[in-house]
Every structure is written in C-alpha cells, then in structure tokens.
Motif scaffolding. Sequence first.
Motif, PDB file in Angstrom:
ATOM      1  N   GLY A   1       0.794  -1.223   0.000  1.00 49.03           N
ATOM      2  CA  GLY A   1       0.000   0.000   0.000  1.00 49.03           C
ATOM      3  C   GLY A   1       0.827   1.274   0.000  1.00 49.03           C
ATOM      4  N   SER A   2       2.146   1.161  -0.055  1.00 50.53           N
ATOM      5  CA  SER A   2       2.983   2.367  -0.056  1.00 50.53           C
ATOM      6  C   SER A   2       3.120   2.984  -1.444  1.00 50.53           C
ATOM      7  CB  SER A   2       4.371   2.068   0.538  1.00 50.53           C
ATOM      8  OG  SER A   2       5.058   1.120  -0.248  1.00 50.53           O
ATOM      9  N   GLY A   3       2.635   2.298  -2.467  1.00 49.33           N
ATOM     10  CA  GLY A   3       2.640   2.870  -3.815  1.00 49.33           C
ATOM     11  C   GLY A   3       3.736   2.365  -4.728  1.00 49.33           C
ATOM     12  N   LYS A   4       4.365   1.260  -4.384  1.00 54.08           N
ATOM     13  CA  LYS A   4       5.495   0.761  -5.172  1.00 54.08           C
ATOM     14  C   LYS A   4       5.122   0.479  -6.631  1.00 54.08           C
ATOM     15  CE  LYS A   4       6.189  -2.690  -2.433  1.00 54.08           C
ATOM     16  NZ  LYS A   4       5.149  -2.536  -1.425  1.00 54.08           N
ATOM     17  N   THR A   5       3.979  -0.140  -6.850  1.00 54.49           N
ATOM     18  CA  THR A   5       3.582  -0.481  -8.219  1.00 54.49           C
ATOM     19  C   THR A   5       3.245   0.772  -9.013  1.00 54.49           C
ATOM     20  OG1 THR A   5       2.817  -2.660  -7.550  1.00 54.49           O
ATOM     21  CG2 THR A   5       1.941  -1.798  -9.622  1.00 54.49           C
ATOM     22  N   THR A   6       2.432   1.643  -8.457  1.00 53.15           N
ATOM     23  CA  THR A   6       2.047   2.866  -9.164  1.00 53.15           C
ATOM     24  C   THR A   6       3.264   3.732  -9.460  1.00 53.15           C
ATOM     25  OG1 THR A   6      -0.120   2.837  -8.101  1.00 53.15           O
ATOM     26  CG2 THR A   6       0.612   4.947  -9.016  1.00 53.15           C
ATOM     27  N   VAL A   7       4.086   3.969  -8.449  1.00 54.29           N
ATOM     28  CA  VAL A   7       5.286   4.785  -8.625  1.00 54.29           C
ATOM     29  C   VAL A   7       6.256   4.098  -9.585  1.00 54.29           C
ATOM     30  CG1 VAL A   7       7.358   5.640  -7.415  1.00 54.29           C
ATOM     31  CG2 VAL A   7       5.069   6.014  -6.443  1.00 54.29           C
ATOM     32  N   TRP A  37      13.216   3.178  -0.615  1.00 57.02           N
ATOM     33  CA  TRP A  37      12.165   2.796   0.341  1.00 57.02           C
ATOM     34  C   TRP A  37      11.060   3.827   0.289  1.00 57.02           C
ATOM     35  CZ3 TRP A  37      13.094   3.153   6.338  1.00 57.02           C
ATOM     36  CH2 TRP A  37      11.939   2.745   7.018  1.00 57.02           C
ATOM     37  N   LEU A  38       9.889   3.396  -0.144  1.00 56.26           N
ATOM     38  CA  LEU A  38       8.700   4.242  -0.091  1.00 56.26           C
ATOM     39  C   LEU A  38       8.087   4.020   1.282  1.00 56.26           C
ATOM     40  CD1 LEU A  38       7.180   3.740  -3.660  1.00 56.26           C
ATOM     41  CD2 LEU A  38       8.954   5.329  -2.886  1.00 56.26           C
ATOM     42  N   ARG A  39       8.243   5.006   2.134  1.00 58.73           N
ATOM     43  CA  ARG A  39       7.890   4.884   3.545  1.00 58.73           C
ATOM     44  C   ARG A  39       6.531   5.540   3.803  1.00 58.73           C
ATOM     45  NH1 ARG A  39      12.772   6.826   6.866  1.00 58.73           N
ATOM     46  NH2 ARG A  39      12.157   8.785   5.923  1.00 58.73           N
ATOM     47  N   ALA A  40       5.675   4.837   4.527  1.00 57.71           N
ATOM     48  CA  ALA A  40       4.362   5.360   4.903  1.00 57.71           C
ATOM     49  C   ALA A  40       4.069   4.942   6.342  1.00 57.71           C
ATOM     50  CB  ALA A  40       3.291   4.833   3.963  1.00 57.71           C
ATOM     51  N   SER A  41       3.306   5.756   7.030  1.00 56.35           N
ATOM     52  CA  SER A  41       2.958   5.461   8.420  1.00 56.35           C
ATOM     53  C   SER A  41       1.889   4.369   8.464  1.00 56.35           C
ATOM     54  CB  SER A  41       2.421   6.721   9.101  1.00 56.35           C
ATOM     55  OG  SER A  41       1.125   7.023   8.597  1.00 56.35           O
ATOM     56  N   PRO A  42       1.739   3.719   9.609  1.00 59.87           N
ATOM     57  CA  PRO A  42       0.673   2.712   9.733  1.00 59.87           C
ATOM     58  C   PRO A  42      -0.710   3.286   9.420  1.00 59.87           C
ATOM     59  CG  PRO A  42       2.170   2.552  11.600  1.00 59.87           C
ATOM     60  CD  PRO A  42       2.568   3.786  10.831  1.00 59.87           C
TER      61      PRO A  42
END
Length: 184
Positions: free
Chosen positions: A14-20, A102-107
């Motif tokens: 859910g951090s956006g790896k595929t879209t980005v 690293w695409l970092r996102a909070s919980p």
Amino acid sequence: MPNRANLCLIGFMGSGKTTVGQLLAQKLGWKFSDSDREVELLTGLTIPVLFAYYGEPYFRFLETVVLRDLTARRAHVIATGGGAVLTPANRELLKGSGPVIWLRASPEEIYARTQTSHGRPLLETVARRERIAELLAAREEAYASLCDFALDVGALTPDEVVMRILSWLNGRKRAGKEGVTGCC
C-alpha cells in the motif's frame, strides 16, 4: 560483480510501489516489473491462493526465484512485495541490482490505503490496523538497512514521488556516485 543497472522499490504493501514504479519506468524509458505479479504469472495462481494452499514460506521461496530473474535484468524498475526484505537472499539480490528506494508510509496511511482492498493475505483480519503496525515494526529495520534513499510518501502524489526520486538520482549522478547507468 553487481550490475547496479536497475532501480528497486521496497516498502510496505500500500505504499505505492507499483504505481510509482510504473510511472518511474515510463519517465526513464525502462521496463517495469512487479515481483508479486511475476510470482502470479509464474504459478498461474493469485497471491491469496498461494498463501491459502501453500503458505507464506512457499510464497517467499517463489519470490526469491522471481527476484533472481528480475535483478539479473538491466534497465528495470522493480517493485518488490512488502515482505521481500525479510529474506536475506532477497536483500543481497536487491542491493546488488541497483539503488534501493524505500517508499515509507505510516501505519495510519497504510491502513487508509488498504482498508477496502482484498487480496492481501497478511492483512485479512478484523484487527487490520494492529496487524499493519505489527508487520511494519517487524520490517522497518530491514527496510532502513537496505535502502539507499528513503522517501515519506504519505502526503505526496505518485507524480511527486517520482519527481523526488529522479531528483535524488540526478544528485547522485552529479556527485559522481555509483548509480544507475544512463538514467536521467
């Protein structure tokens, strides 16, 4: 000798790896591969089915098989599964393949992005928020130790994330640091 000819995106689901990753590959004129999708193509099964019938260890084995192939390629943006960093062999493959971002996102951000999505076996629980926090805490050290560049993506659009990654890559290139050949 590592070829360091790819870009590898890591981070929680859910951090956006595929879209980005797709946008980044398009900007670079490179190919894009998603390791989870490649596992599905290899087996003909979805990730939830693989987890349900064969378990996480078998999925992790397949993930390593796929990453061996993907990291041997050149001019690829590779989006990994969120738990790929848990396997030492995967960490070595990714580090040798190119800069790791690293695409970092909070919980809280991850929960908001994944609360209505299905097909994420590790989050199929009524206590999804707690599970996200637990898994993220267990993976955070691996993400941090592996990455060359960490980017908080919570308040950014995918296009803004891509522009920041490209800016970072250009800075490395100007500084004469090892990086991606022919990029930017």
